[in-house]
Design a protein around this motif. Structure first.
Motif, PDB file in Angstrom:
ATOM      1  N   HIS A 180      36.509  42.677  29.953  1.00  0.00           N
ATOM      2  CA  HIS A 180      36.763  44.215  30.901  1.00  0.00           C
ATOM      3  C   HIS A 180      37.184  43.237  32.849  1.00  0.00           C
ATOM      4  CE1 HIS A 180      34.046  46.437  28.699  1.00  0.00           C
ATOM      5  NE2 HIS A 180      34.602  46.074  27.485  1.00  0.00           N
ATOM      6  N   TRP A 181      36.637  42.513  33.109  1.00  0.00           N
ATOM      7  CA  TRP A 181      36.949  41.512  34.239  1.00  0.00           C
ATOM      8  C   TRP A 181      38.316  41.602  34.209  1.00  0.00           C
ATOM      9  CZ3 TRP A 181      38.330  37.074  35.466  1.00  0.00           C
ATOM     10  CH2 TRP A 181      38.444  36.741  37.152  1.00  0.00           C
ATOM     11  N   LEU A 182      38.711  40.849  32.906  1.00  0.00           N
ATOM     12  CA  LEU A 182      40.549  40.571  33.512  1.00  0.00           C
ATOM     13  C   LEU A 182      41.059  41.771  33.361  1.00  0.00           C
ATOM     14  CD1 LEU A 182      42.120  38.164  33.286  1.00  0.00           C
ATOM     15  CD2 LEU A 182      41.917  38.378  30.408  1.00  0.00           C
ATOM     16  N   SER A 183      40.963  42.734  32.088  1.00  0.00           N
ATOM     17  CA  SER A 183      41.972  43.890  32.085  1.00  0.00           C
ATOM     18  C   SER A 183      41.972  44.875  33.674  1.00  0.00           C
ATOM     19  CB  SER A 183      41.501  44.365  31.407  1.00  0.00           C
ATOM     20  OG  SER A 183      40.391  45.802  31.455  1.00  0.00           O
ATOM     21  N   ARG A 184      40.678  44.834  34.330  1.00  0.00           N
ATOM     22  CA  ARG A 184      40.523  44.891  35.548  1.00  0.00           C
ATOM     23  C   ARG A 184      41.790  44.500  36.764  1.00  0.00           C
ATOM     24  NH1 ARG A 184      35.691  45.659  35.762  1.00  0.00           N
ATOM     25  NH2 ARG A 184      34.674  44.023  37.103  1.00  0.00           N
ATOM     26  N   ILE A 185      41.557  43.658  36.507  1.00  0.00           N
ATOM     27  CA  ILE A 185      43.177  42.287  37.464  1.00  0.00           C
ATOM     28  C   ILE A 185      44.072  42.831  36.847  1.00  0.00           C
ATOM     29  CG2 ILE A 185      43.898  39.962  37.463  1.00  0.00           C
ATOM     30  CD1 ILE A 185      40.827  39.390  37.865  1.00  0.00           C
ATOM     31  N   ALA A 186      44.531  42.578  35.348  1.00  0.00           N
ATOM     32  CA  ALA A 186      45.668  43.272  35.456  1.00  0.00           C
ATOM     33  C   ALA A 186      46.100  44.099  35.506  1.00  0.00           C
ATOM     34  CB  ALA A 186      45.646  43.262  33.755  1.00  0.00           C
ATOM     35  N   THR A 187      45.383  45.771  35.458  1.00  0.00           N
ATOM     36  CA  THR A 187      45.604  47.394  35.716  1.00  0.00           C
ATOM     37  C   THR A 187      45.852  46.718  37.116  1.00  0.00           C
ATOM     38  OG1 THR A 187      43.844  47.744  33.998  1.00  0.00           O
ATOM     39  CG2 THR A 187      44.243  48.957  36.059  1.00  0.00           C
ATOM     40  N   ARG A 188      45.195  46.172  38.097  1.00  0.00           N
ATOM     41  CA  ARG A 188      45.423  45.651  39.714  1.00  0.00           C
ATOM     42  C   ARG A 188      47.397  44.972  39.658  1.00  0.00           C
ATOM     43  NH1 ARG A 188      41.018  43.309  41.750  1.00  0.00           N
ATOM     44  NH2 ARG A 188      41.396  40.724  41.401  1.00  0.00           N
ATOM     45  N   VAL A 189      47.576  43.913  38.704  1.00  0.00           N
ATOM     46  CA  VAL A 189      48.344  43.326  39.023  1.00  0.00           C
ATOM     47  C   VAL A 189      49.611  44.278  38.806  1.00  0.00           C
ATOM     48  CG1 VAL A 189      49.939  41.683  38.291  1.00  0.00           C
ATOM     49  CG2 VAL A 189      47.354  40.893  38.688  1.00  0.00           C
ATOM     50  N   ASP A 247      50.688  36.056  36.432  1.00  0.00           N
ATOM     51  CA  ASP A 247      50.292  36.118  37.599  1.00  0.00           C
ATOM     52  C   ASP A 247      49.280  36.708  37.256  1.00  0.00           C
ATOM     53  OD1 ASP A 247      53.030  35.705  38.494  1.00  0.00           O
ATOM     54  OD2 ASP A 247      53.231  38.552  38.915  1.00  0.00           O
ATOM     55  N   VAL A 248      48.847  37.590  36.403  1.00  0.00           N
ATOM     56  CA  VAL A 248      47.633  38.237  36.220  1.00  0.00           C
ATOM     57  C   VAL A 248      46.413  36.583  36.392  1.00  0.00           C
ATOM     58  CG1 VAL A 248      45.839  39.134  34.036  1.00  0.00           C
ATOM     59  CG2 VAL A 248      48.096  40.287  34.916  1.00  0.00           C
ATOM     60  N   ASP A 276      51.028  27.503  29.313  1.00  0.00           N
ATOM     61  CA  ASP A 276      51.211  26.327  29.690  1.00  0.00           C
ATOM     62  C   ASP A 276      51.852  26.468  31.504  1.00  0.00           C
ATOM     63  OD1 ASP A 276      50.606  24.802  28.091  1.00  0.00           O
ATOM     64  OD2 ASP A 276      52.574  24.538  27.214  1.00  0.00           O
ATOM     65  N   ARG A 277      52.543  27.260  31.555  1.00  0.00           N
ATOM     66  CA  ARG A 277      53.003  27.944  33.038  1.00  0.00           C
ATOM     67  C   ARG A 277      52.294  28.360  34.156  1.00  0.00           C
ATOM     68  NH1 ARG A 277      56.665  33.031  33.887  1.00  0.00           N
ATOM     69  NH2 ARG A 277      56.720  32.759  35.285  1.00  0.00           N
ATOM     70  N   VAL A 278      51.061  29.117  33.299  1.00  0.00           N
ATOM     71  CA  VAL A 278      49.830  29.217  34.254  1.00  0.00           C
ATOM     72  C   VAL A 278      49.048  27.763  34.990  1.00  0.00           C
ATOM     73  CG1 VAL A 278      47.866  30.318  34.623  1.00  0.00           C
ATOM     74  CG2 VAL A 278      49.467  31.706  33.641  1.00  0.00           C
ATOM     75  N   LEU A 279      48.528  26.865  34.427  1.00  0.00           N
ATOM     76  CA  LEU A 279      48.114  25.797  34.619  1.00  0.00           C
ATOM     77  C   LEU A 279      49.253  25.117  35.305  1.00  0.00           C
ATOM     78  CD1 LEU A 279      46.254  24.684  30.803  1.00  0.00           C
ATOM     79  CD2 LEU A 279      46.008  25.774  33.420  1.00  0.00           C
TER      80      LEU A 279
END
Lengths: 194, 83
Positions: free
Chosen positions: A71-80, A51-52, B26-29
């Motif tokens: 950093h940007w990705l970990s913000r999304i991960a935290t939100r998820v 989902d992230v 693969d699952r994400v794609l």
């Protein structure tokens, strides 16, 4: 030297699916580690990591490249992770007794295996509302500063401080209640102080 | 604070806890490909709707030009000379 993340982001935005696959492979280990703080079930862990990256793809146009992609990705991960806690009433209603037993003293707690300590901490923080749980998870498990927690959550620094204070207070109340209800020896909670 | 101490001790131990290995690339794609499919359907639907709209406009214009006349057009009622 060109940042491989930026290259792959640009290629992804241009429609290159393989480039996004490379981004996922490069960062999935770090994201998995972060999401392991939110869930202890391997199957759900995989769902959350998935989902992230799906959410990151959807938001990718908004990535301005001012901060590193991680950093940007970990913000999304935290939100998820936070939404996962909020959406699915994941609160542990009562901490298992064996967890309390494991915490009878600081020595016992310190001697715990990493996975056992993680599980106990997960169960203990799981009794708190998601906001409290999030702030303590980020501050203690992820060792983030107040400013970093604010950045990750999108809250103000003042709010993070207040939230952390309230969360610790609630945790203390839970511990006191458990000590009374279970008649637990809980030396660690009530007596030991470094 | 005691609760702070327990958080510190547990967190220190828990940090070494390694998550299971996960490979979702693969699952994400596949999910992203599947999510794109409905948008293609929408494009086709929009194209079909646009084509239908054009046909309707053309038909309406044809009717307007050939079939419809103002009901009170004086020239049709032989009243031109009277005015």
């Amino acid at each position: 030297m060109v940042d491989p993340d930026l290259q792959d982001i640009q290629a992804t935005l241009a429609g290159d699916g393989a480039a996004y696959g490379r981004l996922v492979r490069r960062h999935q280990e770090a994201v998995t580690k972060r999401m392991w703080r939110f869930v202890r079930d391997p199957q759900r862990l995989e769902e959350l990591v998935h989902d992230v990256f799906v959410e990151a793809y959807v938001s990718l146009k908004g990535f301005r490249g001012e901060a590193p992609f991680t950093h940007w990705l970990s913000r999304i991960a935290t939100r998820v992770g936070y939404h996962y806690w909020k959406k699915r009433d994941t609160a542990v209603k009562d901490m298992p007794l064996q967890d309390w037993d494991a915490l009878a003293g600081e020595e016992e707690a310190s001697a715990m295996e990493a996975s056992e300590a993680a599980q106990v901490l997960h169960d203990m923080l799981g009794q708190l509302p998601p906001r409290d749980r999030l702030v303590l998870t980020l501050m203690y498990l992820e060792e983030l500063s107040v400013a970093q927690v604010a950045e990750q959550t999108g809250w103000s620094v003042a709010l993070v401080k207040v939230q952390a204070f309230r969360a610790r207070k609630k945790l203390k109340a839970l511990i006191d209640k458990a000590n009374k209800e279970h008649g637990h020896r809980a030396v660690f909670f009530t007596e030991t102080q470094p | 604070m005691n609760e702070e101490r327990i958080l510190q001790v547990l967190a220190r131990a828990a940090r070494a806890d390694a998550p299971p290995a996960v490979d979702v690339a693969d699952r994400v794609l596949a999910s992203l490909r599947a999510a794109r499919r409905p948008s293609r359907l929408i494009v086709w639907f929009a194209a079909a709707a646009s084509a239908a709209a054009i046909v309707i406009v053309v038909m309406a214009l044809w009717v307007l030009m050939n079939g419809a006349r103002p009901a009170m057009d004086p020239s049709d009622m032989g009243m031109v000379g009277m005015l």
